[in-house]
Design a protein around this motif. Structure first.
Motif, short mmCIF file in Angstrom:
data_model
loop_
_atom_site.label_atom_id
_atom_site.label_comp_id
_atom_site.label_asym_id
_atom_site.label_seq_id
_atom_site.Cartn_x
_atom_site.Cartn_y
_atom_site.Cartn_z
N ALA A 140 0.82 -1.21 0.00
CA ALA A 140 0.00 0.00 0.00
C ALA A 140 0.86 1.26 0.00
CB ALA A 140 -0.93 0.00 1.21
N LYS A 141 1.97 1.24 0.76
CA LYS A 141 2.84 2.42 0.84
C LYS A 141 3.60 2.64 -0.47
CE LYS A 141 4.59 4.18 4.31
NZ LYS A 141 4.46 5.50 4.99
N GLY A 142 3.80 1.56 -1.25
CA GLY A 142 4.52 1.69 -2.51
C GLY A 142 5.97 2.04 -2.31
N PRO A 189 3.17 2.03 9.90
CA PRO A 189 3.96 3.21 9.51
C PRO A 189 2.99 4.38 9.43
CG PRO A 189 3.35 1.99 7.55
CD PRO A 189 2.68 1.29 8.72
N SER A 190 3.50 5.58 9.16
CA SER A 190 2.60 6.70 8.92
C SER A 190 1.75 6.37 7.68
CB SER A 190 3.40 7.98 8.72
OG SER A 190 4.43 7.78 7.77
N ALA A 191 0.48 6.82 7.69
CA ALA A 191 -0.49 6.39 6.68
C ALA A 191 -0.44 7.25 5.41
CB ALA A 191 -1.89 6.38 7.28
N ASN A 192 0.73 7.28 4.79
CA ASN A 192 0.90 8.04 3.55
C ASN A 192 1.65 7.19 2.54
OD1 ASN A 192 3.04 8.81 5.74
ND2 ASN A 192 4.09 8.96 3.76
N LYS A 193 1.52 7.54 1.25
CA LYS A 193 2.32 6.87 0.22
C LYS A 193 3.78 7.24 0.46
CE LYS A 193 0.04 4.78 -3.36
NZ LYS A 193 -1.23 4.44 -3.21
N VAL A 236 4.40 13.48 2.82
CA VAL A 236 4.48 13.81 4.25
C VAL A 236 3.46 13.01 5.06
CG1 VAL A 236 5.41 16.11 3.94
CG2 VAL A 236 2.94 15.78 3.96
N SER A 237 3.75 12.87 6.36
CA SER A 237 2.88 12.11 7.25
C SER A 237 1.52 12.80 7.41
CB SER A 237 3.54 11.97 8.62
OG SER A 237 4.70 11.19 8.50
N PRO A 238 0.43 12.02 7.41
CA PRO A 238 -0.91 12.58 7.49
C PRO A 238 -1.32 12.93 8.92
CG PRO A 238 -1.02 10.21 7.32
CD PRO A 238 0.43 10.56 7.32
N LEU A 260 3.42 15.63 14.69
CA LEU A 260 4.83 15.37 14.40
C LEU A 260 5.07 13.94 14.85
CD1 LEU A 260 7.56 17.02 13.88
CD2 LEU A 260 7.68 17.20 16.36
N GLU A 261 5.88 13.16 14.12
CA GLU A 261 6.07 11.75 14.46
C GLU A 261 6.69 11.57 15.85
OE1 GLU A 261 7.28 13.02 11.52
OE2 GLU A 261 6.68 11.68 9.86
N SER A 262 6.65 10.34 16.33
CA SER A 262 7.22 10.04 17.64
C SER A 262 8.75 10.13 17.59
CB SER A 262 6.81 8.63 18.08
OG SER A 262 7.31 7.66 17.17
MG MG Z 1 6.67 7.79 7.68
#
Ligand code: MG
Ligand code: TXA
Length: 317
Positions: free
Chosen positions: A53-55, A141-145, A149-151, A178-180
């Motif tokens: 899905a992330k590609g 992971p963050s839910a983006n392609k 950028v992270s959603p 902002l990510e962990s």
């Molecule tokens: Mg990420």
């Protein structure tokens, strides 16, 4: 904020999410940092779908999300630093990298074959409800392609992954956005792998000095530290068309290259998702000192095949 206890719509969504995870599907869920793209971490096929899905053209290890410290200690070996940081910062935006336990049920693919796992207990109440209800560790992971950028809202997830995610739990904008922060506590010297929601100063007040593997912009200072990967201890040869004496065979598809002292097939049906799910288990199974090497048959370089070829290439050096 959505309260899944009080809001019937949110509870119905939560039940759907639990069913989807149990069926090996993907669920995007809110955390206080960014939205995650989650799957049952113990289901290698489901984890392979995250990478598809992330590609992403390579397997990056994923963060494992659990509801509590009690769940975390079932998966990884805690030391004193880790206990202290977990007690002080969980639930919250801190991810800790620790060695997997021998009986850790998390699929090897989720950790990209590594001996360590990155683990965290998010604080967002909807996320916590979701994690306690599913009662399996969630790889996310963050839910983006890949490359975007992270959603931080459900709309961002829909724009980036709407066509491939089975369900999106919507809890409005993420509180931190902002990510962990990621800290590696595998060795005696704590190492900061990514700056994020908790500052290094706060962490240093708790456990003393932390070595920085990243600078202020989260750029790796010591790239080698971030590119650790699993490699076999015997030689691995890609795109093999015939077998050499004493070599094991890692096959793909319906064909074989003849008799070998040990054989594994990544996917008889030629399914790349299945091959990704089997990759690290089979590499380990064939990595035996009594074998001369591992001959790997050609694997298509499309979809997940790109990440599979990338990882085999690193292991073949
Ligand atoms: Mg990420
Ligand atoms: O805030 C967050 O951490 C979000 C939410 C969804 O929890 N997740 C997130 O995941 O940002 P992701 O996949 O976009 O970033 C995870 C990072 C990657 O850079 C990966 O290399 C690192 O964590 N990582 C995961 N497991 C690791 C391990 N065993 N050793 C070193 N680094 C690891």
């Amino acid at each position: 904020m959505v309260d899944p206890n009080g809001d019937p719509l949110a509870s119905a969504q939560l039940e759907k999410a639990v069913e989807a995870i149990r069926a090996g599907k993907l669920v995007a869920f809110p955390t206080e940092t960014v939205y995650g793209l989650g799957a049952d971490a113990t289901n290698a096929d489901a984890v392979a779908s995250i990478f598809a899905a992330k590609g992403r053209p390579a397997f990056n290890p994923l963060i494992i999300h659990v509801a509590s410290m009690e769940k975390a200690v079932q998966l990884v070996e805690f030391n004193d630093h880790a206990k202290l940081l977990a007690e002080t910062n969980w639930p919250g935006p801190l991810t800790i990298v620790l060695p997997r336990k021998d009986d850790c049920p998390v699929a090897l693919l989720a950790g990209a074959g590594l001996e360590t796992l990155a683990i965290r207990v998010p604080e967002n109440s909807y996320a916590r409800k979701f994690l306690s209800r599913v009662d399996v560790p969630i790889a996310a992971p963050s839910a983006n392609k890949s490359g975007s950028v992270s959603p931080t809202t459900a709309d961002h997830v829909r724009e980036s992954l709407g066509d491939v995610v089975d369900l999106i739990l919507d809890d409005g904008p993420c509180q931190i956005g902002l990510e962990s922060t990621i800290i590696d506590l595998t060795d005696d010297v704590p190492v900061l792998l990514r700056s994020g929601g908790v500052t290094i100063e706060m962490l240093e007040r708790q456990i003393g000095s932390i070595q920085a593997a990243v600078d202020d912009n989260s750029a790796p200072k010591a790239p080698g530290m971030l590119s650790r990967h699993y490699a076999t201890s015997i030689p691995l040869r890609m795109n093999a068309t015939e077998l050499e004496e004493g070599e094991a065979l890692l096959a793909f598809g319906g064909r074989t290259l003849g008799p070998a002292p040990a054989v594994c097939n990544l996917s008889r049906a030629g399914d790349l998702n299945e091959a990704a799910a089997n990759l690290f288990d089979m590499m380990r199974k064939l990595d035996r000192p009594d074998l001369k090497g591992i001959a790997v048959m050609e694997i298509p370089k499309t979809g997940l095949g790109r990440a599979i070829n990338d990882r085999l290439r690193r292991a073949s050096r």
